[in-house]
Design an enzyme around this catalytic site. Structure first.
Site, PDB file in Angstrom:
ATOM      1  N   HIS A 233       0.805  -1.234   0.000  1.00 19.81           N
ATOM      2  CA  HIS A 233       0.000   0.000   0.000  1.00 19.81           C
ATOM      3  C   HIS A 233       0.840   1.288   0.000  1.00 19.81           C
ATOM      4  CE1 HIS A 233       0.832  -0.794   4.209  1.00 19.81           C
ATOM      5  NE2 HIS A 233      -0.165  -1.638   4.336  1.00 19.81           N
ATOM      6  N   ASP A 306      -6.125  -4.515   0.054  1.00 20.38           N
ATOM      7  CA  ASP A 306      -5.919  -4.432   1.507  1.00 20.38           C
ATOM      8  C   ASP A 306      -7.275  -4.552   2.205  1.00 20.38           C
ATOM      9  OD1 ASP A 306      -4.766  -4.195   4.002  1.00 20.38           O
ATOM     10  OD2 ASP A 306      -4.291  -2.062   3.813  1.00 20.38           O
TER      11      ASP A 306
END
Length: 449
Positions: A233, A306
């Site tokens: 991320h 995620d």
């Protein structure tokens, strides 16, 4: 089972430089042929006109909360949500209870996944026992049990010697380490990006440097060890520049971006409150533009959700929900509410919205369809060391059929995921998966939805 023929669709397979009108024949769970005109009797024909036929999408970063947190998600609900989002495989992170740091937990996860008959589960092993950062796992035993990636995701590996040892071990075994990049001295338990929105709400700020400084250290370690690392991320321009520089110096480094980081900026927290709180936080508009540029130029290798399901209690919605809403922006929080906000769980669900958000990049001409497939199938397959991400003859028939022009509204109440924590509720999106096949079996059929 009769063979299946996907007819009339646009086949996009970047692994084979294929992009055009083809028919796809599936027999005995494998790709039997990809040709322009297949004439066979006694086959089940699926009309794919107006759709893309692509290798099954793969999510390299999800949290399924199982074992341990059934109020948030289970392997069953998570894998079914994945299939509905067009994913044929997802990499399940290790922050479960117990932690996936031992072969028994890995086997449990795989056994539960087989019972679901939906998307595949790819186990991610912890790097350290109990995510404690001090005692490495038995890497070889975890690979033998089925792990295909190593990560303490959610918790940075602060001890450089521990990470160096992990890089040596995973290099020897042929796998990568995925890193949550955060210097916790610099992040200071920040609830939102350090900027105008955190100041307006009166909550603690999380500096860009908390990510980039740890990226700097870890890429230096990776270059020294010659091991493969994956930056989870990524959210800042500084991190992207460091990744580019490390590659020039020979680092084996890949990175991912989430749909929430390239679709939203920090202002989303003014309307969505805790449902727009994650780690790393949503950044400012310039940071979002930098992510778009890195997607275009190839710096960012893949898109990962995620996926982080949370129940309302964990998100502190009973205490804070009334202060936020899509129709208004919150004012400054009092000290008590700011502290409650800081302790709300991080993360948003993403499996059922990821593809629609990613397709916005195509519709806005930021990337071509083949680049999207590369980021959501081919490259994640390579990271996870999977024989997937292609429609070549003889490959396992993991296939996603996408209608790129199907318009729909994000309705959390219809999610197959057990949780509803999303900042995209009510958003109109264009494009979604209409059919997901795993091993030649239809595990999601959006045509019936």
């Amino acid at each position: 089972m009769k063979p299946i023929l996907l007819r009339g669709g646009r086949v996009i397979d970047p692994a084979n430089a294929l992009d055009g009108q083809y028919e796809v024949l599936i027999r005995d769970g494998e790709i039997a042929a990809v040709e322009t005109n297949i004439n066979l009797q006694d086959v089940t024909v699926i009309d794919a006109r107006g759709c893309w036929i692509v290798p099954g999408l793969i999510d390299p970063h999800v949290h399924l909360r199982d074992p341990g947190f059934p109020e948030k998600e289970t392997i069953q609900t998570g894998l079914r949500a994945a299939a509905a989002g067009g994913f044929t495989a997802v990499a399940a992170m290790a922050n479960t209870s117990p932690v996936n740091d031992n072969p028994a937990t890995t086997r449990y996860m795989l056994e539960r996944a087989r019972e679901v008959h939906s998307a595949r589960l790819v186990p991610v092993s912890a790097v350290t026992h109990r995510l404690g950062g001090t005692e490495p796992v038995d890497f070889a035993a975890m690979v033998e049990a089925g792990a295909r990636l190593f990560s303490d995701d959610g918790i940075p590996i602060d001890d450089a010697m521990i990470l160096s040892r992990a890089l040596d071990e995973t290099k020897r075994l042929g796998y990568a380490v995925a890193l949550h990049e955060e210097d916790r001295v610099l992040s200071c338990n920040g609830a939102l990006n350090a900027g105008a929105v955190s100041k307006r709400l009166g909550v603690s700020g999380y500096a860009d440097s908390a990510e980039s400084q740890r990226v700097r250290r870890d890429l230096a370690l990776a270059i020294g060890a010659g091991g493969a690392v994956h930056v989870c991320h990524v959210s800042t321009p500084e991190s992207l520049d460091l990744i580019r520089a490390a590659r020039r110096h020979g680092a084996q480094v890949t990175c991912e971006v989430t749909p929430h980081h390239f679709s939203l900026d920090e202002n989303a927290a003014l309307s969505w409150g805790p449902n727009a709180k994650m780690n790393p936080p949503l950044r400012n508009r310039d940071d979002v533009e930098a992510l778009h540029a890195a997607i275009r130029d190839g710096t960012i290798d893949m898109i990962a959700t995620d996926h982080a399901p949370h129940d309302p209690k964990s998100k502190r919605m009973d205490e804070l929900g009334a202060l936020f809403g899509p129709q208004h922006q919150a004012a400054r929080l009092d000290q008590g509410d700011a502290e409650i906000f800081a302790h709300a769980a991080n993360g948003v669900v993403g499996l059922e919205t990821s593809l629609g958000l990613a397709l916005e990049l195509v519709h806005r001409s930021l990337i071509q369809p083949a680049r999207l497939v590369e980021m959501m199938s081919l490259n994640p397959a390579a990271l996870l060391r999977l024989e997937a991400g292609t429609l070549v003859e003889g490959a396992v028939a993991d296939i996603t059929v996408i209608d790129p022009n199907l318009e729909w509204t994000v309705a959390p109440g219809k999610f197959l995921s057990k949780s509803r924590n999303t900042p995209f509720a009510g958003m109109r999106l264009k494009g979604r998966a209409v059919l997901t096949m795993v091993g030649g079996e239809i595990v999601y059929d959006g045509r019936k939805a």
